[in-house]
Design an enzyme around this catalytic site. Structure first.
Site, PDB file in Angstrom:
ATOM      1  N   HIS A 179      43.530  40.647  30.721  1.00 19.55           N
ATOM      2  CA  HIS A 179      43.112  39.636  29.824  1.00 19.55           C
ATOM      3  C   HIS A 179      43.562  40.665  28.335  1.00 19.55           C
ATOM      4  CE1 HIS A 179      40.530  37.845  32.085  1.00 19.55           C
ATOM      5  NE2 HIS A 179      39.873  37.081  30.961  1.00 19.55           N
ATOM      6  N   ASP A 189      43.682  33.106  37.542  1.00 21.64           N
ATOM      7  CA  ASP A 189      42.838  34.595  37.375  1.00 21.64           C
ATOM      8  C   ASP A 189      41.860  33.987  37.425  1.00 21.64           C
ATOM      9  OD1 ASP A 189      42.686  36.825  35.723  1.00 21.64           O
ATOM     10  OD2 ASP A 189      42.826  35.739  33.780  1.00 21.64           O
ATOM     11  N   SER A 190      40.365  35.194  36.873  1.00 22.24           N
ATOM     12  CA  SER A 190      39.332  35.006  36.629  1.00 22.24           C
ATOM     13  C   SER A 190      38.803  34.454  35.574  1.00 22.24           C
ATOM     14  CB  SER A 190      38.339  36.142  36.849  1.00 22.24           C
ATOM     15  OG  SER A 190      38.440  36.853  35.697  1.00 22.24           O
ATOM     16  N   CYS A 233      46.453  38.427  37.352  1.00 23.30           N
ATOM     17  CA  CYS A 233      45.383  38.872  37.603  1.00 23.30           C
ATOM     18  C   CYS A 233      45.100  40.756  38.286  1.00 23.30           C
ATOM     19  CB  CYS A 233      43.926  38.274  38.360  1.00 23.30           C
ATOM     20  SG  CYS A 233      42.405  39.293  38.246  1.00 23.30           S
ATOM     21  N   CYS A 261      44.763  45.115  32.844  1.00 19.77           N
ATOM     22  CA  CYS A 261      44.380  43.691  33.178  1.00 19.77           C
ATOM     23  C   CYS A 261      44.215  42.726  32.431  1.00 19.77           C
ATOM     24  CB  CYS A 261      42.803  43.846  32.851  1.00 19.77           C
ATOM     25  SG  CYS A 261      41.966  42.475  32.582  1.00 19.77           S
ATOM     26  N   GLU A 305      37.802  37.182  26.191  1.00 19.62           N
ATOM     27  CA  GLU A 305      37.273  35.652  25.869  1.00 19.62           C
ATOM     28  C   GLU A 305      36.917  35.245  24.821  1.00 19.62           C
ATOM     29  OE1 GLU A 305      37.379  33.797  29.059  1.00 19.62           O
ATOM     30  OE2 GLU A 305      38.225  35.032  30.575  1.00 19.62           O
TER      31      GLU A 305
END
Ligand code: DGL
Length: 265
Positions: free
Chosen positions: A191, A11-12, A75, A189, A153
């Site tokens: 996240h 993932d990023s 992702c 997403c 994050e």
């Protein structure tokens, strides 16, 4: 001899942990490597061309270093743009992550579905295709949010989060024409499931949030069915493309997911 090849998640940033967690539950013996492209983060505000060039190249380097038995592009942004390129470039089974529009359509009573993703994901033709194929009788309302990626994050870095920021993000979805009828929201997403509690609390009324994580975990278990695993799982590895102070502050959160070793690519 036991097969020690890991499953590699990509993932990023921290989002892929929402796919890794249900996979770990199903496959507790699996050696895990989690790669975060911190040098390329965030993906959601990048162009298609940047992602299509970057992701296959990075996965090539990661595959060479860790020799995974399977790669999970955990992702949505990278999968909806670069999955085909990665499959063409690598000789390893690749599992992608696509917006869970199909299960959302199966659940929705109002036939109005929200899709919350990154800006890059919500504009992909891939999403149009999923909507046409699995939710043709639904209105699909989309909203892209880079803010929500940052909030996830921040949560994993242990920061406290202002609930008003979640309400503002959700206003962008529920405030659109027809938004008052949304009853299922796809967290498109990886996240976003990490802040599902905060999203639940910020929603203007009770709605269902769903994501692809558990389904992807089942797919991984199916694809590795019958394979051999080490008796004791080795400590998981988190590898960052830029191992800076921000990445280091994530170490305690990664350790909670069994990723005890931190490395730089
Ligand atoms: N976790 C990613 C996704 O599923 C991307 C977040 C970002 O880097 O913008 O789309």
């Amino acid at each position: 001899m036991a097969d020690t090849r890991p499953i590699l998640f990509f993932d990023s940033g921290v989002g892929g942990l929402s796919v890794l967690a249900p996979t770990r539950t199903l496959l507790p013996q699996a050696p895990l490597v989690y790669a975060a492209d911190s040098a390329g983060f965030p993906y959601g505000t990048r162009s298609e061309a940047e992602i299509a060039a970057r992701v296959p190249a990075l996965l090539g380097r990661l595959a060479e270093r860790y020799r995974p038995r399977l790669i999970v592009i955990a992702c949505n942004t990278a999968s909806t743009i670069a999955l085909a390129h990665v499959r063409a470039a690598l000789d390893v089974p690749i599992v992608g992550t696509v917006p869970a529009i199909k299960p959302a359509a199966a659940l929705s009573r109002t036939r109005v579905i929200g899709v919350l993703g990154t800006d890059a994901t919500v504009r992909q033709p891939y999403v149009d295709k999923l909507a046409a194929e699995f939710a043709a009788d639904c209105t699909v309302i989309r909203h892209g949010s880079a803010e929500l990626v940052q909030l996830a994050e921040a949560k994993l870095r242990g920061e406290s989060l202002d609930p008003a920021r979640f309400r503002t993000v959700l206003d962008g979805l529920f405030g659109q024409p027809g938004g008052e009828r949304i009853d299922v929201v796809v967290n498109a997403c990886t996240h976003f499931p990490l802040v599902e509690e905060e999203l639940d609390a910020a929603a203007p009324r009770p709605v269902r949030f769903i994501d692809g994580g558990p389904g992807i975990a089942r797919r991984i278990a199916h694809l590795t069915g019958g394979q051999d695993w080490p008796g004791m799982p080795a400590p998981g590895i988190a590898v960052f493309t830029r191992l800076d102070a921000a990445a280091q502050t994530l170490a305690p959160a990664f350790a909670r997911y069994g990723l005890e070793r931190i490395e730089a690519l």
